[in-house]
Design a protein around this motif. Structure first.
Motif, PDB file in Angstrom:
ATOM      1  N   ALA A  58       0.852  -1.198   0.000  1.00 20.64           N
ATOM      2  CA  ALA A  58       0.000   0.000   0.000  1.00 20.64           C
ATOM      3  C   ALA A  58       0.882   1.240   0.000  1.00 20.64           C
ATOM      4  CB  ALA A  58      -0.905  -0.001   1.235  1.00 20.64           C
ATOM      5  N   LYS A  59       0.305   2.349  -0.455  1.00 18.05           N
ATOM      6  CA  LYS A  59       0.990   3.634  -0.331  1.00 18.05           C
ATOM      7  C   LYS A  59       1.063   4.013   1.150  1.00 18.05           C
ATOM      8  CE  LYS A  59       2.017   6.453  -2.975  1.00 18.05           C
ATOM      9  NZ  LYS A  59       3.370   6.808  -3.486  1.00 18.05           N
ATOM     10  N   SER A  60       2.210   4.513   1.558  1.00 23.12           N
ATOM     11  CA  SER A  60       2.363   4.913   2.949  1.00 23.12           C
ATOM     12  C   SER A  60       2.106   6.408   3.098  1.00 23.12           C
ATOM     13  CB  SER A  60       3.768   4.571   3.453  1.00 23.12           C
ATOM     14  OG  SER A  60       4.734   5.374   2.800  1.00 23.12           O
ATOM     15  N   GLY A  61       1.894   6.842   4.325  1.00 22.37           N
ATOM     16  CA  GLY A  61       1.617   8.248   4.569  1.00 22.37           C
ATOM     17  C   GLY A  61       2.778   9.158   4.219  1.00 22.37           C
ATOM     18  N   SER A  62       3.989   8.616   4.201  1.00 18.53           N
ATOM     19  CA  SER A  62       5.167   9.424   3.890  1.00 18.53           C
ATOM     20  C   SER A  62       5.407   9.575   2.388  1.00 18.53           C
ATOM     21  CB  SER A  62       6.399   8.780   4.528  1.00 18.53           C
ATOM     22  OG  SER A  62       6.613   7.477   3.990  1.00 18.53           O
ATOM     23  N   GLY A  63       4.518   8.964   1.588  1.00 17.61           N
ATOM     24  CA  GLY A  63       4.673   9.047   0.134  1.00 17.61           C
ATOM     25  C   GLY A  63       5.406   7.874  -0.461  1.00 17.61           C
ATOM     26  N   GLY A  64       5.872   6.953   0.395  1.00  8.43           N
ATOM     27  CA  GLY A  64       6.535   5.754  -0.099  1.00  8.43           C
ATOM     28  C   GLY A  64       5.571   4.584  -0.150  1.00  8.43           C
ATOM     29  N   TRP A  65       6.061   3.396   0.232  1.00  5.28           N
ATOM     30  CA  TRP A  65       5.278   2.165   0.141  1.00  5.28           C
ATOM     31  C   TRP A  65       5.462   1.343   1.408  1.00  5.28           C
ATOM     32  CZ3 TRP A  65       2.021   1.431  -3.903  1.00  5.28           C
ATOM     33  CH2 TRP A  65       2.175   2.310  -4.981  1.00  5.28           C
ATOM     34  N   SER A  66       4.438   0.588   1.755  1.00  3.14           N
ATOM     35  CA  SER A  66       4.504  -0.229   2.961  1.00  3.14           C
ATOM     36  C   SER A  66       3.960  -1.625   2.696  1.00  3.14           C
ATOM     37  CB  SER A  66       3.712   0.422   4.096  1.00  3.14           C
ATOM     38  OG  SER A  66       2.320   0.378   3.821  1.00  3.14           O
ATOM     39  N   VAL A  67       4.402  -2.573   3.516  1.00  2.00           N
ATOM     40  CA  VAL A  67       3.886  -3.947   3.489  1.00  2.00           C
ATOM     41  C   VAL A  67       3.776  -4.440   4.929  1.00  2.00           C
ATOM     42  CG1 VAL A  67       4.785  -4.607   1.216  1.00  2.00           C
ATOM     43  CG2 VAL A  67       6.218  -4.899   3.255  1.00  2.00           C
ATOM     44  N   GLU A  77       8.181   0.104   5.817  1.00  2.00           N
ATOM     45  CA  GLU A  77       8.040   1.155   4.816  1.00  2.00           C
ATOM     46  C   GLU A  77       9.351   1.371   4.072  1.00  2.00           C
ATOM     47  OE1 GLU A  77       6.403   4.803   6.150  1.00  2.00           O
ATOM     48  OE2 GLU A  77       4.661   3.885   7.135  1.00  2.00           O
ATOM     49  N   ALA A  78       9.237   1.843   2.831  1.00  2.00           N
ATOM     50  CA  ALA A  78      10.400   2.188   2.022  1.00  2.00           C
ATOM     51  C   ALA A  78       9.973   3.205   0.972  1.00  2.00           C
ATOM     52  CB  ALA A  78      10.989   0.958   1.351  1.00  2.00           C
ATOM     53  N   GLU A  79      10.960   3.864   0.381  1.00  2.09           N
ATOM     54  CA  GLU A  79      10.654   4.856  -0.654  1.00  2.09           C
ATOM     55  C   GLU A  79      10.081   4.219  -1.907  1.00  2.09           C
ATOM     56  OE1 GLU A  79      14.036   7.432  -1.491  1.00  2.09           O
ATOM     57  OE2 GLU A  79      14.850   6.848   0.466  1.00  2.09           O
ATOM     58  N   ALA A  80      10.582   3.017  -2.236  1.00  2.00           N
ATOM     59  CA  ALA A  80      10.205   2.367  -3.490  1.00  2.00           C
ATOM     60  C   ALA A  80       9.780   0.928  -3.224  1.00  2.00           C
ATOM     61  CB  ALA A  80      11.377   2.392  -4.473  1.00  2.00           C
ATOM     62  N   ALA A  81       8.981   0.399  -4.122  1.00  2.00           N
ATOM     63  CA  ALA A  81       8.574  -1.011  -4.074  1.00  2.00           C
ATOM     64  C   ALA A  81       8.745  -1.596  -5.470  1.00  2.00           C
ATOM     65  CB  ALA A  81       7.129  -1.147  -3.613  1.00  2.00           C
ATOM     66  N   VAL A  82       9.213  -2.830  -5.517  1.00  2.00           N
ATOM     67  CA  VAL A  82       9.407  -3.542  -6.781  1.00  2.00           C
ATOM     68  C   VAL A  82       8.510  -4.767  -6.781  1.00  2.00           C
ATOM     69  CG1 VAL A  82      11.031  -4.743  -8.291  1.00  2.00           C
ATOM     70  CG2 VAL A  82      11.807  -2.780  -6.925  1.00  2.00           C
ATOM     71  N   VAL A  83       7.643  -4.873  -7.782  1.00  2.00           N
ATOM     72  CA  VAL A  83       6.783  -6.053  -7.928  1.00  2.00           C
ATOM     73  C   VAL A  83       7.507  -7.052  -8.810  1.00  2.00           C
ATOM     74  CG1 VAL A  83       4.557  -6.914  -8.739  1.00  2.00           C
ATOM     75  CG2 VAL A  83       4.710  -4.663  -7.634  1.00  2.00           C
ATOM     76  N   ALA A  84       8.017  -8.109  -8.177  1.00  2.00           N
ATOM     77  CA  ALA A  84       8.746  -9.167  -8.889  1.00  2.00           C
ATOM     78  C   ALA A  84       8.150 -10.512  -8.505  1.00  2.00           C
ATOM     79  CB  ALA A  84      10.234  -9.098  -8.543  1.00  2.00           C
ATOM     80  N   LEU A  85       6.853 -10.635  -8.697  1.00  2.00           N
ATOM     81  CA  LEU A  85       6.097 -11.797  -8.237  1.00  2.00           C
ATOM     82  C   LEU A  85       5.802 -12.794  -9.356  1.00  2.00           C
ATOM     83  CD1 LEU A  85       3.606  -9.896  -5.918  1.00  2.00           C
ATOM     84  CD2 LEU A  85       5.462 -11.393  -5.171  1.00  2.00           C
ATOM     85  N   LEU A  94      -1.740  -8.757  -8.293  1.00  2.00           N
ATOM     86  CA  LEU A  94      -1.482  -7.694  -7.319  1.00  2.00           C
ATOM     87  C   LEU A  94      -1.709  -6.322  -7.944  1.00  2.00           C
ATOM     88  CD1 LEU A  94      -0.394  -6.538  -4.647  1.00  2.00           C
ATOM     89  CD2 LEU A  94       1.906  -6.778  -5.597  1.00  2.00           C
ATOM     90  N   LEU A  95      -1.244  -6.134  -9.167  1.00  2.00           N
ATOM     91  CA  LEU A  95      -1.289  -4.817  -9.800  1.00  2.00           C
ATOM     92  C   LEU A  95      -2.702  -4.386 -10.174  1.00  2.00           C
ATOM     93  CD1 LEU A  95       1.959  -5.156 -11.893  1.00  2.00           C
ATOM     94  CD2 LEU A  95       1.562  -3.551 -10.011  1.00  2.00           C
ATOM     95  N   LYS A  96      -3.638  -5.314 -10.246  1.00  2.00           N
ATOM     96  CA  LYS A  96      -5.031  -4.936 -10.501  1.00  2.00           C
ATOM     97  C   LYS A  96      -5.555  -4.005  -9.417  1.00  2.00           C
ATOM     98  CE  LYS A  96      -6.568  -8.939 -13.198  1.00  2.00           C
ATOM     99  NZ  LYS A  96      -7.405 -10.171 -13.189  1.00  2.00           N
ATOM    100  N   ARG A  97      -5.074  -4.172  -8.196  1.00  2.00           N
ATOM    101  CA  ARG A  97      -5.509  -3.317  -7.093  1.00  2.00           C
ATOM    102  C   ARG A  97      -5.124  -1.867  -7.319  1.00  2.00           C
ATOM    103  NH1 ARG A  97      -2.444  -4.993  -2.624  1.00  2.00           N
ATOM    104  NH2 ARG A  97      -3.321  -3.118  -1.689  1.00  2.00           N
TER     105      ARG A  97
END
Length: 414
Positions: free
Chosen positions: A226-235, A243-251, A258-261
């Motif tokens: 999901a998008k995090s409140g800081s503008g990055g991404w969380s899991v 949380e992190a600045e970037a997320a890589v979908v390598a599934l 996942l990307l349909k969401r």
């Protein structure tokens, strides 16, 4: 320090994480299982430097009819699962016409040409040389006309790219592989590919290198992205939210779901491949492909491994071991195969894009979201090469190859 969460601990995700780490990123690798336990494990263990043209879909109506009627062991199609694949298959078929396939191959050859070199760096750094041989693999032919066509295609690749092969007579093959009871009409020996005695162990070695240098591999649910409140991404991971600045979908084959969401619709042909190990029989020296029956027989650390061709089925469909059963029956006429090791065969799913090229690049509408999937039959070969390409893009570097053919937005309707 830049930070990233990489979703998926197969060869694609691990290679991406390693390349980002080398560029000073703080990286967490998240998966529901351990490294290399899905499709990265269920393959023939060949780093295919000769595979400079991706697998095209046949336009021979007799062959298509044989697939539809269940007469081909290279490809099996379950009619109940066909609607799921139909649109992507038609697009795949369209891209397989010679002119379009040649254009695709020009881009594909760029990343294949880098594959062994990028593997070599990780193999050396992870002290995994004991898992790798550099003597190629062989393809057995049962009809002279098919062998002649294969030699002509190989000669075309040699002239275009300088790849090396040798033609083997039946007596040559029997001398090289004394355990074979049948050498057909001869074989093609691709001389430059590398073979791996335990693909899962090689992927694990790469993952251990990543953790040894400070990376983290954690269990978690990729669907929690999901998008995090800081503008990055969380899991959500086992030990809490990360949380992190970037997320890589390598599934791999699970990436489009996942990307349909996030509003993206990527077409994909998902091809199952089955495998099983056998012990106590005779042993081949090098992997042997039997294209007439749609399987590869490879010497592995655990024993001989049979890996089948492609099955088109719904993702939720129960395993159908008929392809493997046919391959085993044929293989037992070639060699003393021994007893099966697993109580039940396993399988992996190959994520094939309709234009046969992987998706490597930034998500068009979400800052910090990056995509890396769709390597088809060559994920094990290509992971370190495309992992480097993606890391270069994420780090604002000049890529070692032209990245445009692999960009996500080539699928305009996404």
């Amino acid at each position: 320090m830049k930070s990233a969460i990489v979703l998926g601990a197969g060869i694609i995700g691990i290679a991406t994480a390693a390349h980002l780490q080398q560029r000073g990123w703080s990286v967490v690798l998240l998966d529901r299982k351990g490294p290399g336990r899905e499709t990265s494990y269920a393959n023939a263990g060949i780093i295919q430097s000769e595979a400079l043209r991706p697998y095209a879909m046949s336009h021979d109506w007799r062959e298509i009819a044989n697939i539809a009627l269940g007469r081909s062991n290279k490809v099996r199609c379950h009619l109940a699962g066909l609607p799921r694949h139909l649109g992507a298959l038609l697009c795949y078929w369209w891209h397989s016409f010679p002119e379009r396939h040649n254009r695709v191959s020009e881009a594909y050859a760029q990343i294949i040409a880098c594959a062994a070199r990028e593997h070599e760096i990780l193999i050396r750094q992870s002290n995994a040389r004991n898992l790798v041989r550099r003597d190629g693999f062989r393809i057995l032919y049962r009809r002279q006309s098919v062998l002649e066509s294969a030699v002509a295609a190989a000669e075309s690749l040699r002239q275009a790219y300088g790849v090396k092969f040798s033609l083997m007579s039946p007596s040559d093959l029997k001398k090289a592989e004394p355990a074979l009871a049948d050498a057909g009409v001869g074989a093609l020996h691709w001389l430059e590919p590398w073979t791996v005695s335990d693909p899962g162990a090689l992927v694990s070695a790469y993952a251990n290198l990543f953790t040894r240098l400070g990376g983290r591999v954690i269990r978690g649910d990729a669907q929690s992205l999901a998008k995090s409140g800081s503008g990055g991404w969380s899991v959500v991971a086992e030990d809490g939210r990360m949380e992190a600045e970037a997320a890589v979908v390598a599934l791999g084959p699970w990436s489009p779901d996942l990307l349909k969401r996030f509003g993206y619709s990527f077409p994909m042909v998902r091809k199952r491949g089955y495998y099983r190990h056998y012990a106590g029989g005779s042993r081949l020296d090098l992997p042997l492909c039997d294209p007439a029956n749609g399987y590869v027989l490879a010497p592995m650390a655990k024993g001989a491994r049979i890996t089948t061709g492609a099955e088109l089925a719904a993702p939720s469909a129960k395993p159908d071991f008929s392809q493997l059963a046919h391959a085993e029956q044929v293989a037992r006429k070639l060699i003393m195969l021994g007893r099966p090791l697993e109580a039940e065969p396993g399988f992996g799913t190959r994520p094939c894009m309709p234009d046969m090229l992987p998706v490597v690049g930034a998500a068009p509408r979400h800052r910090g979201l990056w995509l890396h999937f769709g390597h088809g039959h060559q994920g094990f070969t290509l992971g370190p090469a495309t992992g480097r390409v993606l890391a270069e893009l994420m780090n604002d570097e000049v890529s070692m190859i032209n990245p445009l053919p692999y960009r996500p937005e080539r699928y305009r309707h996404i």
